[in-house]
Design an enzyme around this catalytic site. Structure first.
Site, PDB file in Angstrom:
ATOM      1  N   CYS A  41       0.791  -1.203  -0.055  1.00 51.63           N
ATOM      2  CA  CYS A  41       0.045   0.039  -0.026  1.00 51.63           C
ATOM      3  C   CYS A  41       0.909   1.261   0.001  1.00 51.63           C
ATOM      4  O   CYS A  41       0.547   2.049  -0.824  1.00 51.63           O
ATOM      5  CB  CYS A  41      -1.029   0.135   1.190  1.00 51.63           C
ATOM      6  N   ASP A  91      -5.783  -0.602  -4.686  1.00 53.11           N
ATOM      7  CA  ASP A  91      -4.406   0.107  -4.521  1.00 53.11           C
ATOM      8  C   ASP A  91      -3.187  -0.838  -4.899  1.00 53.11           C
ATOM      9  O   ASP A  91      -2.008  -0.494  -5.225  1.00 53.11           O
ATOM     10  CB  ASP A  91      -4.257   0.435  -3.123  1.00 53.11           C
ATOM     11  N   HIS A  92      -3.632  -2.234  -5.043  1.00 49.89           N
ATOM     12  CA  HIS A  92      -2.518  -3.137  -5.426  1.00 49.89           C
ATOM     13  C   HIS A  92      -3.167  -4.606  -5.203  1.00 49.89           C
ATOM     14  O   HIS A  92      -4.389  -4.740  -5.070  1.00 49.89           O
ATOM     15  CB  HIS A  92      -1.279  -3.278  -4.574  1.00 49.89           C
TER      16      HIS A  92
END
Length: 610
Positions: free
Chosen positions: A73, A238-239
């Protein structure tokens, strides 16, 4: 009087034109979920239950090839908020908080200066310093109550809504009742189907469904406010994530994310294709900031490293998406990765470290201890075992036929041309980005106390070409370069010396001819170089001397030197017993602390327990 009225009329016309221009600019809404790959029905996942996002996809455009710059993150969000790769700024390591120069601004500040009302609800995990003044400049509101509703009449807005519903912490406590059946959940090839693994996967799919419901609530509110027809909506994660070998790791499972963008009819001309279609364009998180500025008609600063993929000037497309891995919480590592339309290539600069280094937070998921136990019991196949063993220097995967990235093609002669092309692209990126991640973090921390790493890397005092050459030789595990590494143990630059010593560590017994040179380096002026030399000497029959130096380093003034030393000691088993008291002292000084030296000390103590 006539002049006065004329002047007043001009003001009114100007105000009207300004207001009209603001109203004509699109509102932009970012909906961000945490820690999830494209586990969505609209991305072809038949096990997922995501009706609201599926509907959004039917109304918008889906992107197939979108990749986070980092598989975790804080560094990922550092990229998003600046439009600059963290390897250029020194923000690649988890929650390192190193300073960045005033030149680099949080991109919402540019939108705000252009008249946008900017709100953030509510995550600010940007991994950079100083943050206080930057936050005030970037956001009209940033809190868990932030809303676009407080803007002035007619004022365009940029708003972020972030949810942790799908965050990895959501599987730390097993639930008794699940929506998704653990016995039917799809398990990737690298995971063993232990009961804990299946339960974690099923519980995670439940959290994805809950996240989907939350997304629907944000969209419903936009409709109720009468703003849907004036707002471009982005949804992305976010990933990737979230179970072991996804989040934190440079595979498709950690980097590939969903991106859905809905354009209302009013702004359909800004869309790259019709509703319900797919886009193949390669997109990296470094492209998001310039894209938002482009959509708002705001000039893109020259320092930004991405390319806009929407709006004017969006024709330039990237052939590659680049990503990186640095320190993950209390564990050191260093890898770089590049993805084109088909292949992923990764270079591991610390192949002597296993993928599955113990990370306190990661091990809170019940699936992780169960996977580790299965490895120790010898019940895993080759794909499931690889996580617990040393990394290869290079990895190459055909992502079309091997989406789980378990068949490494780097040594296959049939892929030699692909390998060389991807190698070259990665090296070019690292040089162009002035990659400061090759600086050992104890030195990085000292530099950052004096000046931003971004500035240092461009000062002429960072010999990146020589550093990268040395790091590549070191990671190659090739005894033929030992003479060069031995010579570089005496280099004038400590970063070069560090990588030369690390190369000797990677070679283990094959580095025996460098032993006398390594012994001299034990008194190096830089503690990170001393630690690297001690680790190398441990494998050259100098265990007592190595452990003695590492034990002293556990009490070093430099936080990251302490973490580095504890990382090495963690691999030495009972030989590290002389360091036990120093580790206990660290924990005793901050028993509830989450500083990474305390976490690493707790890990060492756990390893050394009778």
């Amino acid at each position: 009087m006539i002049i006065h009225r004329l002047f007043l009329g001009i003001l009114i016309v100007g105000w009207c034109l300004c207001t009209y221009a603001q109203q004509e600019r699109p509102n932009i809404l970012w909906i961000v979920s945490e820690d999830n790959s494209p586990f969505l029905g609209c991305y072809g996942d038949t096990f997922a239950t995501t009706p609201r996002l599926d509907k959004l996809a039917s109304e918008g455009v889906r992107y197939k090839r979108v990749f986070s710059a980092a598989p975790v993150c804080a560094p990922s969000r550092s990229t998003l908020i600046t439009g600059v790769f963290p390897i250029s700024m020194g923000t690649e390591h988890m929650r390192s908080q190193y300073a960045i120069p005033d030149l680099i601004r949080l991109f919402p500040e540019y939108l705000r200066e252009a008249g946008y009302y900017t709100t953030n609800h509510a995550k600010t995990d940007y991994n950079l310093s100083p943050l206080e003044g930057r936050m005030g400049a970037a956001w009209d509101e940033s809190s868990n109550k932030a809303t676009y509703k407080n803007r002035k009449p007619g004022q365009p807005f940029f708003a972020i809504f972030n949810t942790a519903i799908s965050h990895e912490s959501s599987i730390h406590t097993p639930l008794d009742t699940l929506i998704h059946d653990p016995e039917k959940v799809p398990i990737p090839a690298y995971h063993p189907p232990t009961p804990e693994m299946k339960h974690d996967w099923a519980q995670y799919y439940d959290r994805i469904t809950q996240m989907d419901t939350w997304v629907g609530g944000i969209l419903d509110e936009l409709e109720r406010e009468g703003l849907a027809e004036n707002t471009i909506v982005f949804y992305y994660s976010d990933h990737g994530g979230v179970l072991g070998r996804s989040k934190r790791f440079l595979y498709e499972s950690g980097l590939h994310v969903p991106l859905i963008i809905r354009f209302p009819k009013k702004y359909a001309h800004l869309a790259p294709s019709a509703r319900g279609t797919w886009q193949d364009r390669i997109i990296s998180f470094v492209d998001f900031a310039p894209t938002l500025l482009n959509l708002a008609g705001v000039p893109i600063p020259e320092y930004m490293q991405g390319h806009p993929f929407l709006g004017k000037q969006s024709n330039k497309q990237s052939e590659y998406a680049f990503s990186f891995r640095g320190r993950m919480d209390e564990r050191f590592d260093l890898s770089r990765s590049v993805r084109d339309a088909k292949y992923r290539y990764t270079r591991n600069f610390m192949p002597h470290k296993i993928y599955g280094q113990y990370i306190e937070y990661l091990w809170r998921a019940p699936s992780m201890p169960s996977w580790e136990k299965a490895y120790r019991d010898g019940t895993l196949d080759a794909a499931q075992t690889a996580f617990w063993e040393h990394k290869p220097f290079e990895e190459l995967y055909d992502t079309d036929v091997d989406p789980d990235n378990v068949h490494n093609l780097a040594d296959d002669p049939n892929y030699k041309q692909v390998l060389e092309r991807m190698r070259g692209a990665l090296a070019t990126w690292m040089i162009a980005s002035r990659d400061v991640g090759l600086i050992p973090e104890p030195i990085m921390a000292d530099i950052s106390d004096i000046e931003p790493l971004y500035t240092f890397a461009r000062s002429g005092r960072y010999p990146l070409d020589r550093v990268l050459e040395t790091a590549t030789m070191a990671a190659s595990k090739n005894a033929r370069v030992l003479a060069s590494l031995t010579e570089r143990l005496q280099d004038s630059n400590p970063i070069v010396r560090y990588w030369a010593a690390t190369g000797c560590r990677i070679l283990e017994e094959e580095a025996a001819p460098a032993k006398s040179a390594l012994l001299r380096v034990l008194t190096d002026s830089e503690v990170s170089v001393q630690i690297a030399a001690a680790e190398a000497l441990y494998y050259l029959d100098e265990r007592d001397r190595a452990v003695e130096l590492l034990t002293r380093a556990v009490s070093d003034r430099n936080l990251m030197a302490r973490v580095q030393a504890l990382n090495v000691l963690q691999t030495m088993g009972s030989d590290a017993l002389p360091a036990l008291e120093a580790a206990r002292n660290l924990v005793a000084a901050d028993p509830k602390g989450n500083d990474y030296d305390v976490r690493a000390a707790r890990g060492l103590i756990m390893t050394l327990k009778p």
